[in-house]
Design a protein around this motif. Structure first.
Motif, short mmCIF file in Angstrom:
data_model
loop_
_atom_site.label_atom_id
_atom_site.label_comp_id
_atom_site.label_asym_id
_atom_site.label_seq_id
_atom_site.Cartn_x
_atom_site.Cartn_y
_atom_site.Cartn_z
N PHE A 73 20.84 -11.23 40.41
CA PHE A 73 19.42 -11.38 40.68
C PHE A 73 19.17 -12.83 41.05
N VAL A 74 18.41 -13.05 42.14
CA VAL A 74 18.10 -14.41 42.57
C VAL A 74 16.62 -14.48 42.90
N LEU A 75 15.94 -15.46 42.34
CA LEU A 75 14.54 -15.73 42.63
C LEU A 75 14.47 -17.07 43.35
N THR A 76 13.90 -17.04 44.56
CA THR A 76 13.69 -18.28 45.30
C THR A 76 12.19 -18.56 45.32
N ASN A 77 11.81 -19.66 45.92
CA ASN A 77 10.38 -19.97 46.00
C ASN A 77 9.67 -19.08 47.02
N ARG A 78 10.39 -18.18 47.71
CA ARG A 78 9.77 -17.28 48.69
C ARG A 78 10.05 -15.80 48.48
N ALA A 79 11.14 -15.47 47.78
CA ALA A 79 11.53 -14.06 47.67
C ALA A 79 12.32 -13.80 46.39
N LEU A 80 12.43 -12.52 46.08
CA LEU A 80 13.23 -12.04 44.97
C LEU A 80 14.33 -11.17 45.55
N HIS A 81 15.58 -11.42 45.17
CA HIS A 81 16.73 -10.72 45.73
C HIS A 81 17.52 -10.05 44.61
N ARG A 82 18.03 -8.84 44.92
CA ARG A 82 18.95 -8.16 44.00
C ARG A 82 20.14 -7.67 44.81
N LYS A 83 21.34 -8.08 44.38
CA LYS A 83 22.57 -7.64 45.04
C LYS A 83 23.36 -6.82 44.05
N SER A 84 23.87 -5.68 44.51
CA SER A 84 24.72 -4.86 43.66
C SER A 84 25.78 -4.19 44.51
N GLY A 85 26.78 -3.65 43.85
CA GLY A 85 27.84 -2.93 44.54
C GLY A 85 29.20 -3.51 44.26
N ILE A 133 18.29 -8.59 31.42
CA ILE A 133 18.31 -10.03 31.62
C ILE A 133 17.77 -10.73 30.38
N TYR A 134 18.22 -11.95 30.17
CA TYR A 134 17.72 -12.73 29.05
C TYR A 134 16.35 -13.31 29.41
N ASP A 135 15.50 -13.47 28.41
CA ASP A 135 14.15 -14.05 28.54
C ASP A 135 13.31 -13.37 29.62
N PRO A 136 13.10 -12.06 29.53
CA PRO A 136 12.35 -11.36 30.59
C PRO A 136 10.90 -11.83 30.73
N ASP A 137 10.26 -12.25 29.65
CA ASP A 137 8.88 -12.73 29.75
C ASP A 137 8.81 -14.01 30.56
N GLU A 138 9.76 -14.89 30.38
CA GLU A 138 9.78 -16.14 31.14
C GLU A 138 10.07 -15.87 32.62
N VAL A 139 10.96 -14.93 32.90
CA VAL A 139 11.28 -14.58 34.30
C VAL A 139 10.05 -13.96 34.97
N ARG A 140 9.36 -13.06 34.25
CA ARG A 140 8.14 -12.46 34.79
C ARG A 140 7.08 -13.51 35.07
N ALA A 141 6.90 -14.45 34.16
CA ALA A 141 5.91 -15.51 34.35
C ALA A 141 6.27 -16.38 35.56
N GLU A 142 7.56 -16.64 35.75
CA GLU A 142 8.01 -17.44 36.89
C GLU A 142 7.77 -16.70 38.21
N ILE A 143 8.01 -15.39 38.21
CA ILE A 143 7.74 -14.58 39.41
C ILE A 143 6.24 -14.63 39.74
N GLU A 144 5.41 -14.45 38.73
CA GLU A 144 3.96 -14.48 38.94
C GLU A 144 3.51 -15.86 39.43
N ARG A 145 4.08 -16.91 38.85
CA ARG A 145 3.72 -18.26 39.27
C ARG A 145 4.08 -18.50 40.73
N LEU A 146 5.30 -18.12 41.10
CA LEU A 146 5.74 -18.33 42.48
C LEU A 146 5.01 -17.42 43.47
#
Length: 179
Positions: A73-85, A133-146
């Motif tokens: 999982f990668v969060l950038t300042n413009r997008a959220l990416h998920r790679k699997s396989g 993922i660890y610290d899901p509340d912090e990740v969610r807050a970061e997504i909302e902020r960005l």
């Protein structure tokens, strides 16, 4: 940590990246251990041919482990990416301006050990889920902020009181009601 699967636009920077918890592979590893026990027990008690099961015993554990380490999982300042396989690669990208809402959830064990899931609601598409993922509340807050949203109310109490007084004055002018 990221490889060639992620191409960043000019000015785009990685804010957060992670894999699911490695414990997500534990059930598959437990199945492999059960196969080993069954093969050894069968080889000793029933027939030596049961030891052939030792050849396939590690496969579920290896598959579970590879699924975890090949999910990113990668969060950038413009997008959220998920790679699997494992053999093929599946990449899902969600631009942050398409994020409508996000939620985080934790079960009993997740609360005790600090892990959980984040689900991102996407405008015009299917939801994107970041799991284990660890610290899901912090990740969610970061997504909302960005994404440009925050739980904070803009302005000060004095500014909102001034807005209220202005609205009362407008209502008084329109309806002739007292303030």
């Amino acid at each position: 940590m990221t490889e060639a699967w992620l191409s960043l636009d000019p000015g785009e920077a990685i804010e957060w990246e992670a894999h699911p918890r490695l414990m997500r592979a534990a059930p598959a590893i437990a199945v492999s251990l059960a196969f080993v026990v069954a093969a050894v027990t069968g080889g000793v008690i029933v027939d030596g041919l049961a030891l052939v099961l030792l050849v396939v015993a590690p496969l579920p554990g290896i598959y579970g482990y590879l699924r975890v380490i090949n999910t990113q999982f990668v969060l950038t300042n413009r997008a959220l990416h998920r790679k699997s396989g494992i053999l093929g690669i599946d990449v899902r990208t969600v631009e942050l301006d398409r994020v409508q809402n996000s939620t985080s959830s934790q079960g009993i064990l997740g609360t005790a050990f600090g892990y959980g899931n984040v689900t991102v609601d996407v405008a015009g598409g299917s939801d994107l889920r970041l799991f284990d993922i660890y610290d899901p509340d912090e990740v969610r807050a970061e997504i909302e902020r960005l994404a440009g949203r925050s739980d904070d109310i803009p302005g000060t109490v004095e500014q909102w009181r001034a807005v209220r007084e202005e609205l009362r004055a407008i209502r008084h002018e329109l309806h002739g009601q007292p303030k």
